[in-house]
Scaffold this motif. Sequence first.
Motif, PDB file in Angstrom:
ATOM      1  N   PRO A  73       0.846  -1.205   0.000  1.00  0.00           N
ATOM      2  CA  PRO A  73       0.000   0.000   0.000  1.00  0.00           C
ATOM      3  C   PRO A  73       0.879   1.253   0.000  1.00  0.00           C
ATOM      4  CG  PRO A  73      -0.680  -1.528   1.730  1.00  0.00           C
ATOM      5  CD  PRO A  73       0.603  -2.048   1.164  1.00  0.00           C
ATOM      6  N   LEU A  74       0.611   2.161  -0.927  1.00  0.00           N
ATOM      7  CA  LEU A  74       1.354   3.415  -1.040  1.00  0.00           C
ATOM      8  C   LEU A  74       0.371   4.571  -0.903  1.00  0.00           C
ATOM      9  CD1 LEU A  74       3.585   2.389  -4.075  1.00  0.00           C
ATOM     10  CD2 LEU A  74       4.267   2.446  -1.667  1.00  0.00           C
ATOM     11  N   THR A  75       0.849   5.690  -0.385  1.00  0.00           N
ATOM     12  CA  THR A  75      -0.038   6.841  -0.171  1.00  0.00           C
ATOM     13  C   THR A  75      -0.282   7.629  -1.442  1.00  0.00           C
ATOM     14  OG1 THR A  75       1.757   8.363   0.376  1.00  0.00           O
ATOM     15  CG2 THR A  75       0.802   7.088   2.194  1.00  0.00           C
ATOM     16  N   GLY A  76       0.595   7.473  -2.424  1.00  0.00           N
ATOM     17  CA  GLY A  76       0.513   8.284  -3.635  1.00  0.00           C
ATOM     18  C   GLY A  76      -0.360   7.682  -4.715  1.00  0.00           C
ATOM     19  N   GLU A  77      -0.518   8.480  -5.749  1.00  0.00           N
ATOM     20  CA  GLU A  77      -1.280   8.091  -6.935  1.00  0.00           C
ATOM     21  C   GLU A  77      -0.349   7.301  -7.854  1.00  0.00           C
ATOM     22  OE1 GLU A  77      -3.271  10.720 -10.356  1.00  0.00           O
ATOM     23  OE2 GLU A  77      -3.602  11.452  -8.307  1.00  0.00           O
ATOM     24  N   ILE A  78      -0.730   6.061  -8.192  1.00  0.00           N
ATOM     25  CA  ILE A  78       0.129   5.168  -8.971  1.00  0.00           C
ATOM     26  C   ILE A  78      -0.285   5.174 -10.431  1.00  0.00           C
ATOM     27  CG2 ILE A  78       0.922   2.791  -9.257  1.00  0.00           C
ATOM     28  CD1 ILE A  78       0.297   2.368  -6.280  1.00  0.00           C
ATOM     29  N   GLU A  79       0.707   5.312 -11.312  1.00  0.00           N
ATOM     30  CA  GLU A  79       0.476   5.239 -12.751  1.00  0.00           C
ATOM     31  C   GLU A  79       1.450   4.227 -13.334  1.00  0.00           C
ATOM     32  OE1 GLU A  79       0.880   9.130 -14.405  1.00  0.00           O
ATOM     33  OE2 GLU A  79      -0.670   9.976 -13.112  1.00  0.00           O
ATOM     34  N   GLU A  80       0.973   3.436 -14.289  1.00  0.00           N
ATOM     35  CA  GLU A  80       1.808   2.424 -14.918  1.00  0.00           C
ATOM     36  C   GLU A  80       2.045   2.802 -16.369  1.00  0.00           C
ATOM     37  OE1 GLU A  80       0.031  -1.450 -14.980  1.00  0.00           O
ATOM     38  OE2 GLU A  80       1.965  -2.438 -15.277  1.00  0.00           O
ATOM     39  N   TYR A  81       3.286   2.654 -16.800  1.00  0.00           N
ATOM     40  CA  TYR A  81       3.683   2.920 -18.179  1.00  0.00           C
ATOM     41  C   TYR A  81       4.440   1.701 -18.676  1.00  0.00           C
ATOM     42  CZ  TYR A  81       2.972   7.573 -16.234  1.00  0.00           C
ATOM     43  OH  TYR A  81       2.454   8.659 -15.587  1.00  0.00           O
ATOM     44  N   GLY A  82       3.720   0.629 -18.995  1.00  0.00           N
ATOM     45  CA  GLY A  82       4.381  -0.619 -19.360  1.00  0.00           C
ATOM     46  C   GLY A  82       5.026  -1.208 -18.128  1.00  0.00           C
ATOM     47  N   GLU A  83       6.350  -1.403 -18.160  1.00  0.00           N
ATOM     48  CA  GLU A  83       7.080  -1.932 -17.001  1.00  0.00           C
ATOM     49  C   GLU A  83       7.430  -0.837 -15.997  1.00  0.00           C
ATOM     50  OE1 GLU A  83      10.533  -3.921 -18.447  1.00  0.00           O
ATOM     51  OE2 GLU A  83       9.391  -5.445 -19.508  1.00  0.00           O
ATOM     52  N   ALA A  84       7.332   0.406 -16.430  1.00  0.00           N
ATOM     53  CA  ALA A  84       7.677   1.522 -15.544  1.00  0.00           C
ATOM     54  C   ALA A  84       6.463   1.925 -14.709  1.00  0.00           C
ATOM     55  CB  ALA A  84       8.164   2.712 -16.358  1.00  0.00           C
ATOM     56  N   VAL A  85       6.752   2.326 -13.473  1.00  0.00           N
ATOM     57  CA  VAL A  85       5.703   2.761 -12.548  1.00  0.00           C
ATOM     58  C   VAL A  85       6.084   4.128 -12.005  1.00  0.00           C
ATOM     59  CG1 VAL A  85       4.535   2.247 -10.366  1.00  0.00           C
ATOM     60  CG2 VAL A  85       5.192   0.382 -11.893  1.00  0.00           C
ATOM     61  N   GLY A  86       5.094   5.018 -11.895  1.00  0.00           N
ATOM     62  CA  GLY A  86       5.291   6.323 -11.282  1.00  0.00           C
ATOM     63  C   GLY A  86       4.319   6.493 -10.134  1.00  0.00           C
TER      64      GLY A  86
ATOM     65  N   ASP B  25       6.498   6.344   1.358  1.00  0.00           N
ATOM     66  CA  ASP B  25       6.303   5.469   0.210  1.00  0.00           C
ATOM     67  C   ASP B  25       7.610   4.801  -0.220  1.00  0.00           C
ATOM     68  OD1 ASP B  25       3.567   5.766   0.097  1.00  0.00           O
ATOM     69  OD2 ASP B  25       3.623   7.372  -1.391  1.00  0.00           O
ATOM     70  N   MET B  26       8.717   5.522  -0.145  1.00  0.00           N
ATOM     71  CA  MET B  26      10.018   4.935  -0.485  1.00  0.00           C
ATOM     72  C   MET B  26      10.345   3.808   0.495  1.00  0.00           C
ATOM     73  SD  MET B  26      12.734   5.093  -2.513  1.00  0.00           S
ATOM     74  CE  MET B  26      13.203   6.686  -3.139  1.00  0.00           C
ATOM     75  N   HIS B  27      10.087   4.036   1.768  1.00  0.00           N
ATOM     76  CA  HIS B  27      10.347   3.027   2.793  1.00  0.00           C
ATOM     77  C   HIS B  27       9.493   1.778   2.550  1.00  0.00           C
ATOM     78  CE1 HIS B  27      11.380   1.368   6.709  1.00  0.00           C
ATOM     79  NE2 HIS B  27      10.090   1.184   6.920  1.00  0.00           N
ATOM     80  N   ALA B  28       8.203   1.963   2.303  1.00  0.00           N
ATOM     81  CA  ALA B  28       7.303   0.831   2.051  1.00  0.00           C
ATOM     82  C   ALA B  28       7.752   0.047   0.821  1.00  0.00           C
ATOM     83  CB  ALA B  28       5.869   1.321   1.878  1.00  0.00           C
ATOM     84  N   LEU B  29       8.114   0.764  -0.224  1.00  0.00           N
ATOM     85  CA  LEU B  29       8.496   0.122  -1.472  1.00  0.00           C
ATOM     86  C   LEU B  29       9.828  -0.632  -1.351  1.00  0.00           C
ATOM     87  CD1 LEU B  29       7.580  -0.215  -4.391  1.00  0.00           C
ATOM     88  CD2 LEU B  29       8.875   1.836  -4.938  1.00  0.00           C
ATOM     89  N   THR B  30      10.825  -0.012  -0.751  1.00  0.00           N
ATOM     90  CA  THR B  30      12.117  -0.696  -0.626  1.00  0.00           C
ATOM     91  C   THR B  30      12.032  -1.854   0.365  1.00  0.00           C
ATOM     92  OG1 THR B  30      12.875   0.990   0.953  1.00  0.00           O
ATOM     93  CG2 THR B  30      13.531   1.269  -1.362  1.00  0.00           C
ATOM     94  N   GLY B  31      11.244  -1.714   1.420  1.00  0.00           N
ATOM     95  CA  GLY B  31      11.033  -2.823   2.357  1.00  0.00           C
ATOM     96  C   GLY B  31      10.362  -4.001   1.665  1.00  0.00           C
TER      97      GLY B  31
END
Length: 138
Positions: free
Chosen positions: A52-65, A74-80
Motif C-alpha cells: 500500500p502506497l499513499t501516492g497516486e500510482i500510474e503504470e507505463y508498461g514496465e515503468a511505474v510512477g 512510500d520509499m520506505h514501504a516500497l524498498t522494504g
Amino acid sequence: MDEAQHLADRVAVLREGHLVAIGAPDTLGGSGRGSLLSFRLPEGAVLADLPPLTGEIEEYGEAVGVRTRQAARDMHALTGWALERGVELTSLRLSQPSLEDVYLDLVEQPEPSPEPGPSSAAGREPAADDELAPGRRS
C-alpha cells in the motif's frame, strides 16, 4: 526558468495579472505537486503485488510512477517490500517538480470564484510581502 530556480531567492507567479504565488523556488516546487517516485516493476510482478502506497500510482508498461506527498513513507514501504521479496527495483528514482512544472500548474489552474459577502477579500490584490500557497489567492 532553470536560472530562476537556481539563482533567485524569491519568485512570484502571475496569472492574468493576479499574483497567485510568491516565495522561494524550492518552497513553490514542493508544495503543490508532491514528489515523483519512479521505478521498473520487478520481473513477474504486477501493480497489485505492490505494498500500500499513499501516492497516486500510474503504470507505463514496465515503468511505474507514484506521485506522492509522503515520499519517505512510500520509499520506505516500497524498498522494504523489495527487500522482503529479494528483488531489485531498477531505475528507482525520487524527484521533485521543477520550477517550470510548478509554474505551468499554477497558470493553468482555473480561477476560483469569489465568495459573496461583506467579509470577502474579492478584488483585493495581495501585498508584495503576502505569503501565498501555490494556487491560492486572497
